[in-house]
Enzyme design. Structure first.
Site, PDB file in Angstrom:
ATOM      1  N   GLU A 359      73.551  83.791  84.908  1.00 27.29           N
ATOM      2  CA  GLU A 359      72.282  84.502  85.059  1.00 27.29           C
ATOM      3  C   GLU A 359      72.057  85.572  83.969  1.00 27.29           C
ATOM      4  O   GLU A 359      71.945  86.763  84.268  1.00 27.29           O
ATOM      5  CB  GLU A 359      72.220  85.119  86.457  1.00 27.29           C
ATOM      6  CG  GLU A 359      72.328  84.054  87.546  1.00 27.29           C
ATOM      7  CD  GLU A 359      72.241  84.592  88.956  1.00 27.29           C
ATOM      8  OE1 GLU A 359      71.636  83.924  89.809  1.00 27.29           O
ATOM      9  OE2 GLU A 359      72.797  85.669  89.240  1.00 27.29           O
TER      10      GLU A 359
HETATM   11  C1  ACM Z   1      76.603  83.472  91.219  1.00 26.64           C
HETATM   12  O1  ACM Z   1      76.459  83.283  92.431  1.00 26.64           O
HETATM   13  N1  ACM Z   1      75.687  84.152  90.539  1.00 26.64           N
HETATM   14  C2  ACM Z   1      77.746  82.984  90.518  1.00 26.64           C
END
Ligand code: ACM
Length: 549
Positions: A359
């Site tokens: 992310e």
């Molecule tokens: C995650 O759940 N962002 C690895």
């Protein structure tokens, strides 16, 4: 929030896909499945061993029995004695040899990798393992076998049915991931978690030590990571938990970590280096390896708040969904990253260090003159390649110190080298580049393996019954090193909440990752009842599954 809505929608779509593929599940099972062991109610062992064969005689375990060991098994012997003492007031001594009845612990390098065998006859309990770790697993099985044996507290004896148990794991990576950044768990509580992991033969603890909401590991050159980075004014999740706590006290935020500053509630917590070393040593004595994660370059809000120069825009902030990352185009930031890895390597002896890379909002890199210059000097044509180069640099740095990097699957979109293991969580995106690359996977597809999702009977059985073919066809065939149960703790602000979310999904997960093709839900539910009683005795506040009532 957008992230959550997206995830919820995707989950619903995936659930539909799961329901559709259930009908194909039987056909997808391979002919090479291992034979089913004796399942009927004489034992309650989880995860289910490979084979269990009973004989007619019995072994009477009393204070006359000696433990004969060819090596050091202090942790396992102490656990066994603790159980024996609780169950029937028995305490055994370790002796070099025994003329009478004995529990004999020994290694046999001739056994197949990671396997152990338990043989109980009227004179002896032998636990033989390929190595010390497998002997330890055998003792964990024996501990559970005691639960269904005939216990005579007044007579101080336990009568065990003679049996031969043969067992080995299906997967090498049996991982539990704990996020201590969103909400914190003390060193002692992590040790308690390790006890349960060890009982169920889980062997790796992936410790998510840092995130936007808090930095929990001291790095000596950067004290601000603790003084600033380990605290936050109450955020949207804290407020949500306070709301939830009005009707369910498990959501009450652990007040050991709450204080008031300038009239504002603040959440603050961190480990010391000594705490982390104690966790590592305790884990090692239970054959659990701790794999630390410092999530980079995104999920770094807490660090950037302490040191704004870490970001391209010299400020902590948020893009559309995710926080602004640190800026790998600045030499000082790369030095910071190496310093962090140095401290991780100093504390954690694990071969693998998890460097996150999920992310990452790269928009601040797009507008940065330093990144433009960095891209020109390194012949990079887009900001994705900045992340790719960061991963390669960190990987090479770890490799130069004899360690290895691992990443979340998001990293595979920018490209990672084939020898980096990938923790695969985004089940709505197929990691095509990594599949084509030949990377190996630790599977934690979000819909099934995130124990931070709402606990329910359905969540247990969906997890228990997971098979990669059910969701991914044969995409991951022969590429899976193991599975990981993940607990991200935004809405898990107390030990009581942790237990409500995690147990008994942890038991279902353990059976999946250890016993794989041997799984059978009806048998699991029967065996689980005994485990619920043990958790009751130990004061674990699990969510009672409806199907065991
Ligand atoms: C995650 O759940 N962002 C690895």
């Amino acid at each position: 929030m957008i992230e959550r809505i997206l995830k919820t929608t995707l989950t619903l779509l995936l659930m539909l896909a799961v329901i559709q593929t259930y009908s194909c599940k039987k056909a997808a099972a391979t002919a090479a499945e291992e034979p089913k062991p004796a399942l009927a109610g004489s034992h309650a062992i989880i995860p289910l061993p490979q084979s269990v064969a009973y004989a007619e005689e019995v072994f009477v375990l009393d204070n006359e029995v000696k433990i004969v060991a060819d090596g050091q098994y202090a942790t396992a012997v102490n656990l066994l004695n603790k159980d024996l003492s609780q169950l029937a007031g028995i305490s055994l001594i370790v002796s070099a040899s025994a003329s009478g009845k004995a529990i004999v612990l020994k290694e046999d390098p001739g056994l197949s990798p990671a396997s152990y065998e338990i043989a109980i006859n009227k004179d002896k309990i032998s636990i033989t393992g390929r190595n010390k770790e497998s002997v330890f697993h055998g003792i964990q099985t024996l501990r559970q076998y005691l639960w269904t044996a005939s216990q005579d507290k007044a007579g101080r004896k336990i009568t065990l049915k003679a049996v031969v148990i043969k067992d080995k794991p299906s997967y090498e990576w049996r991982v539990f991931n704990l996020d201590v950044a969103r909400n914190f768990y003390t060193k002692d509580y992590v040790k308690k978690l390790i006890d349960w992991m060890a009982l169920y033969k889980l062997n790796r603890l992936h410790l998510h030590l840092t995130d936007d909401q808090g930095w929990r590991i001291p790095i000596p050159k950067y004290p601000g990571l603790i003084t600033e980075g380990s605290s936050r004014p109450f955020n949207e999740y804290d407020l949500e938990n306070i709301e939830r706590a009005k009707s369910n006290p498990i959501y009450t935020i652990d007040n050991r970590f709450v204080s008031t500053s300038n009239g504002q509630k603040v959440y603050k917590a961190a480990y010391t280096r000594a705490d982390l070393e104690e966790i590592v040593a305790y884990a090692a004595s239970n054959y659990v390896e701790v794999i630390p994660e410092v999530d980079m370059p995104g999920h770094m809000y807490a660090a950037i708040k302490a040191y704004p120069w870490l970001s391209s825009v010299n400020a902590a902030g948020w893009g559309k969904e995710f926080s602004w990352p640190i800026c790998p185009c600045k030499p000082d930031v790369m030095q910071f990253a190496y310093d962090v890895l140095d401290e991780l390597m100093a504390i954690f002896p694990s071969k693998y260090i998890h460097i996150g890379n999920d992310e990452v909002d790269k928009t601040t890199w797009e507008s940065s003159p330093e990144c433009a210059q960095y891209m020109r000097s390194n012949n990079l044509s887009n900001v994705g390649q900045i992340q790719k180069l960061l991963i390669t640099n960190l990987q090479n740095y770890l490799q130069s110190k004899g360690r290895k990097a691992m990443v979340w699957d998001d990293a595979t979109e920018v490209g990672v080298n084939p020898d980096v293991p990938v923790t695969y969580w985004r089940d709505w995106i197929t990691p095509n580049r990594a599949l084509a690359n030949g990377n190996r996977f630790i599977m934690t597809p979000w819909t099934w393996f995130y124990l931070s999702s709402t606990p329910s009977d359905e969540a247990i059985s969906t997890l228990y019954n997971f098979s990669p073919a059910q969701r991914f066809g044969n995409l991951f065939d022969d590429r899976i090193d193991g599975y990981q149960a993940c607990v991200f703790t935004e809405n898990i602000p107390s030990e009581a909440a942790f237990e409500y979310y995690v147990y008994p999904r942890l038991q279902a997960f353990a059976e999946l990752v250890w016993a794989n093709n041997r799984r059978e839900m009806n048998s699991f539910v029967q065996r689980l009842k005994t485990h619920l009683k043990t958790m009751d005795k130990e004061g674990v506040r699990y969510k009672v599954p409806g199907f065991t009532k």
